[in-house]
Motif scaffolding. Structure first.
Motif, PDB file in Angstrom:
ATOM      1  N   TRP A 250      45.253  37.360 113.953  1.00 36.23           N
ATOM      2  CA  TRP A 250      46.556  37.768 113.431  1.00 36.23           C
ATOM      3  C   TRP A 250      46.431  38.467 112.075  1.00 36.23           C
ATOM      4  CZ3 TRP A 250      50.506  38.296 116.452  1.00 36.23           C
ATOM      5  CH2 TRP A 250      50.593  37.525 117.619  1.00 36.23           C
ATOM      6  N   LEU A 251      45.627  39.513 112.065  1.00 38.09           N
ATOM      7  CA  LEU A 251      45.455  40.364 110.887  1.00 38.09           C
ATOM      8  C   LEU A 251      45.303  41.802 111.368  1.00 38.09           C
ATOM      9  CD1 LEU A 251      42.811  38.258 108.915  1.00 38.09           C
ATOM     10  CD2 LEU A 251      45.146  38.718 108.136  1.00 38.09           C
ATOM     11  N   ASP A 252      45.958  42.718 110.705  1.00 36.53           N
ATOM     12  CA  ASP A 252      45.792  44.134 111.032  1.00 36.53           C
ATOM     13  C   ASP A 252      44.713  44.795 110.187  1.00 36.53           C
ATOM     14  OD1 ASP A 252      47.832  44.132 112.978  1.00 36.53           O
ATOM     15  OD2 ASP A 252      49.371  44.391 111.428  1.00 36.53           O
ATOM     16  N   GLU A 253      44.476  44.247 108.999  1.00 34.17           N
ATOM     17  CA  GLU A 253      43.469  44.784 108.087  1.00 34.17           C
ATOM     18  C   GLU A 253      42.511  43.660 107.706  1.00 34.17           C
ATOM     19  OE1 GLU A 253      43.317  47.968 106.964  1.00 34.17           O
ATOM     20  OE2 GLU A 253      45.143  48.648 107.970  1.00 34.17           O
ATOM     21  N   ILE A 254      41.235  43.829 107.984  1.00 33.99           N
ATOM     22  CA  ILE A 254      40.214  42.836 107.661  1.00 33.99           C
ATOM     23  C   ILE A 254      39.110  43.535 106.872  1.00 33.99           C
ATOM     24  CG2 ILE A 254      38.532  41.187 108.575  1.00 33.99           C
ATOM     25  CD1 ILE A 254      40.246  40.978 111.103  1.00 33.99           C
ATOM     26  N   ASP A 255      38.853  43.056 105.672  1.00 29.18           N
ATOM     27  CA  ASP A 255      37.791  43.662 104.859  1.00 29.18           C
ATOM     28  C   ASP A 255      36.414  43.267 105.377  1.00 29.18           C
ATOM     29  OD1 ASP A 255      39.607  44.874 102.984  1.00 29.18           O
ATOM     30  OD2 ASP A 255      39.918  42.878 102.142  1.00 29.18           O
ATOM     31  N   VAL A 256      36.253  41.987 105.700  1.00 31.31           N
ATOM     32  CA  VAL A 256      34.973  41.479 106.214  1.00 31.31           C
ATOM     33  C   VAL A 256      35.268  40.574 107.406  1.00 31.31           C
ATOM     34  CG1 VAL A 256      32.922  40.086 105.758  1.00 31.31           C
ATOM     35  CG2 VAL A 256      33.836  41.585 103.963  1.00 31.31           C
ATOM     36  N   LEU A 257      34.658  40.887 108.535  1.00 29.24           N
ATOM     37  CA  LEU A 257      34.719  40.015 109.710  1.00 29.24           C
ATOM     38  C   LEU A 257      33.297  39.582 110.038  1.00 29.24           C
ATOM     39  CD1 LEU A 257      36.153  38.714 112.143  1.00 29.24           C
ATOM     40  CD2 LEU A 257      35.861  40.882 113.369  1.00 29.24           C
ATOM     41  N   VAL A 258      33.084  38.283 110.135  1.00 32.46           N
ATOM     42  CA  VAL A 258      31.777  37.751 110.510  1.00 32.46           C
ATOM     43  C   VAL A 258      31.928  36.995 111.826  1.00 32.46           C
ATOM     44  CG1 VAL A 258      29.890  36.195 109.899  1.00 32.46           C
ATOM     45  CG2 VAL A 258      30.960  37.623 108.135  1.00 32.46           C
ATOM     46  N   VAL A 259      31.090  37.362 112.797  1.00 31.27           N
ATOM     47  CA  VAL A 259      31.120  36.761 114.132  1.00 31.27           C
ATOM     48  C   VAL A 259      29.889  35.880 114.281  1.00 31.27           C
ATOM     49  CG1 VAL A 259      31.196  37.237 116.608  1.00 31.27           C
ATOM     50  CG2 VAL A 259      32.327  38.802 115.004  1.00 31.27           C
ATOM     51  N   GLY A 260      30.129  34.597 114.605  1.00 27.89           N
ATOM     52  CA  GLY A 260      29.026  33.644 114.662  1.00 27.89           C
ATOM     53  C   GLY A 260      28.014  33.932 115.741  1.00 27.89           C
ATOM     54  N   GLU A 261      28.476  34.386 116.919  1.00 27.30           N
ATOM     55  CA  GLU A 261      27.548  34.700 117.998  1.00 27.30           C
ATOM     56  C   GLU A 261      28.116  35.807 118.868  1.00 27.30           C
ATOM     57  OE1 GLU A 261      26.971  31.433 120.680  1.00 27.30           O
ATOM     58  OE2 GLU A 261      29.120  31.164 121.049  1.00 27.30           O
ATOM     59  N   ILE A 262      27.222  36.617 119.413  1.00 27.68           N
ATOM     60  CA  ILE A 262      27.585  37.627 120.394  1.00 27.68           C
ATOM     61  C   ILE A 262      26.752  37.360 121.649  1.00 27.68           C
ATOM     62  CG2 ILE A 262      28.042  39.281 118.545  1.00 27.68           C
ATOM     63  CD1 ILE A 262      25.509  40.826 119.487  1.00 27.68           C
ATOM     64  N   GLY A 263      27.155  37.932 122.776  1.00 25.79           N
ATOM     65  CA  GLY A 263      26.371  37.740 123.989  1.00 25.79           C
ATOM     66  C   GLY A 263      27.069  38.283 125.212  1.00 25.79           C
ATOM     67  N   LYS A 264      26.288  38.616 126.232  1.00 23.20           N
ATOM     68  CA  LYS A 264      26.829  39.151 127.481  1.00 23.20           C
ATOM     69  C   LYS A 264      27.670  38.130 128.217  1.00 23.20           C
ATOM     70  CE  LYS A 264      26.061  42.592 129.335  1.00 23.20           C
ATOM     71  NZ  LYS A 264      26.754  43.906 129.364  1.00 23.20           N
ATOM     72  N   ASP A 265      27.441  36.839 127.970  1.00 25.03           N
ATOM     73  CA  ASP A 265      28.278  35.818 128.594  1.00 25.03           C
ATOM     74  C   ASP A 265      29.628  35.704 127.896  1.00 25.03           C
ATOM     75  OD1 ASP A 265      26.796  34.920 126.376  1.00 25.03           O
ATOM     76  OD2 ASP A 265      27.118  32.829 126.922  1.00 25.03           O
ATOM     77  N   ILE A 266      29.762  36.344 126.751  1.00 27.77           N
ATOM     78  CA  ILE A 266      31.016  36.348 125.998  1.00 27.77           C
ATOM     79  C   ILE A 266      31.814  37.608 126.300  1.00 27.77           C
ATOM     80  CG2 ILE A 266      32.002  36.412 123.664  1.00 27.77           C
ATOM     81  CD1 ILE A 266      29.456  34.809 122.808  1.00 27.77           C
ATOM     82  N   SER A 267      31.135  38.741 126.316  1.00 24.16           N
ATOM     83  CA  SER A 267      31.772  40.018 126.618  1.00 24.16           C
ATOM     84  C   SER A 267      30.707  41.008 127.043  1.00 24.16           C
ATOM     85  CB  SER A 267      32.511  40.552 125.381  1.00 24.16           C
ATOM     86  OG  SER A 267      33.012  41.857 125.609  1.00 24.16           O
TER      87      SER A 267
END
Length: 440
Positions: free
Chosen positions: A256-273
């Motif tokens: 619920w933010l339109d403007e984000i200065d820093v976004l940190v994602v804990g994990e990425i993966g093909k099982d997620i997207s």
């Protein structure tokens, strides 16, 4: 990697804002009794004599809510009609583009013959069933093409790389999933700019040529829970899938933010997207054929999910990543995925930093804010887990104005464990989910 630790004296002076846990309200309610709903949908189908017929059921590579339960009950329904169902991996080039790899991938999702009650017949061999009006060859899994009937089974949701009336769903299962690597490569060959057109044309031709019995489609709510089940007859698929896609889009989670200065994602993966992290959530895309989501100035990623098996497709969307993630990458699998999907931007290498702390520090340094108390920092576990997120005070001030976010505690300094690893995610997942999505 060289001596990236030498950056520590330079980065350690960069201060980081505190964060507070925030629970987001997300769209949709969940089905209270999916089995009863599925039975009602299946029993509404016209009566068919299926005695002795072999029926191929498509199984994709993405885990989704209710996957194994629905699949098991679908098999029971077909067996009760006298049919002989079997499962076909329908996942393009995933699983390393090998028959064994695709069977193993299903196993990681809990889909085995013992669990589901039907054999898995996996092969990368395809047959050419025709060409579209533009000359695109349409190839289909040979074993599925030889079945007496085919049941399409997939979740419908917005795609991460293109926009069109048909995105991730039933037609994609036909044109790309059942096409195996050869079919997926042919469909992607002209790039994502033509993907919507190619998908519709190839899927339409496959519907005309193949003995599709019916399709089972699911929609998920913003909490990743099963929200709707739809069973479509073959002549309903082309007309109904676009409406279901619109509904799926309205149910998607978001930050619920339109403007984000820093976004940190804990994990990425093909099982997620398909792109490691859902581009619709992070607002970054590796093609010009899709858009939407928040504007993110700097994006950092910390680790690769175990279920991704080294496939780091999507890392190219980030600005910074950890050395830990770098060492988890299977470059062969990642690049094979990229060569099939035809978009190298998603496999590019972000700046590699020694640890989680340095990812935060580099992102904050380059986010464009002069004052620390103005930095809108958001942290998420992954793009499928968005009920509890962590926000800096500036980000919380903006999110709170939407009325869709509730603070779950006071702000505190970012916690880092040994060797600069973020420890926010050490809390059991769901520990902030007191008000889980209601079930209808």
């Amino acid at each position: 990697m060289g001596n990236i630790d030498s950056l520590s004296p330079y980065l350690e002076k960069i201060a980081l804002p505190p964060v507070l846990p925030v629970r987001q309200r997300l769209p949709g309610t969940a089905l209270a009794d999916p089995k009863t709903e599925l039975d009602a949908c299946l029993n509404s189908l016209p009566e068919h004599n299926l005695a002795g017929l072999s029926i191929a059921i498509t199984c994709g590579s993405r885990g989704f809510d209710g996957y194994t339960t629905l699949l098991r009950n679908l098999v029971l329904f077909l067996r009760a009609k006298g049919a002989q169902p079997f499962l076909v991996p329908a996942m393009g080039s995933h699983g390393g583009a090998t028959a064994a790899g695709q069977t193993a991938l299903l196993g990681h999702l809990g889909i085995t013959e013992a669990v589901i009650g039907a054999p898995i017949r996996s092969s990368m061999e395809t047959v050419l069933i025709g060409k579209t009006g533009s000359g695109l060859p349409v190839r289909i899994d040979k074993l599925a093409s030889q079945a007496d009937g085919i049941v399409l089974f997939n979740r419908i949701k917005p795609h991460t790389s293109f926009r069109g009336p048909y995105e991730s769903g039933l037609l994609k299962m036909l044109a790309v999933g059942l096409g195996k690597q050869a079919g997926a490569e042919a469909t992607h060959r002209r790039g994502y700019g033509q993907m919507a057109e190619n998908l519709e044309a190839a899927g339409t031709l496959a519907l005309q040529k193949l003995p599709v019995l019916f399709a089972l489609a699911t929609l998920e709510n913003g909490y990743g829970q099963l929200a709707e089940i739809h069973v479509l007859e073959p002549n309903q698929i082309l007309a109904q899938e676009p409406f279901l896609l619109d509904k799926a889009r309205s149910l998607m989670p978001r930050i619920w933010l339109d403007e984000i200065d820093v976004l940190v994602v804990g994990e990425i993966g093909k099982d997620i997207s398909g792109t490691g992290m859902d581009t619709n959530i992070i607002g970054r895309y590796h093609t010009s054929a899709a858009s939407g989501g928040p504007r993110v100035t700097r994006l950092g990623i910390l680790s690769l999910s175990q279920g991704s098996e080294g496939n780091a497709n999507g890392m190219g969307l980030a600005d910074f990543m950890t050395e830990r993630l770098f060492r988890q990458v299977d470059f062969t699998g990642t690049y094979l995925n990229t060569l099939t999907s035809t978009e190298p931007a998603s496999a590019r290498m972000p700046m590699v930093l020694a640890n989680d702390r340095q990812v935060f520090q580099a992102a904050v340094k380059l986010c464009g804010q002069d004052r620390l108390d103005q930095v809108r920092l958001a942290i998420i576990r992954n793009t499928k887990s968005l009920q509890t997120i962590w926000l800096s005070p500036a980000a919380w001030a903006a999110a709170s104005r939407t009325g869709q976010a509730i603070a779950q505690g006071p702000s505190r300094p970012l916690p880092f464990a040994a060797e600069g690893r973020l420890s926010l995610f050490d809390e059991p997942e769901g520990s902030h989910r007191e008000d889980a999505c209601p079930r209808t």
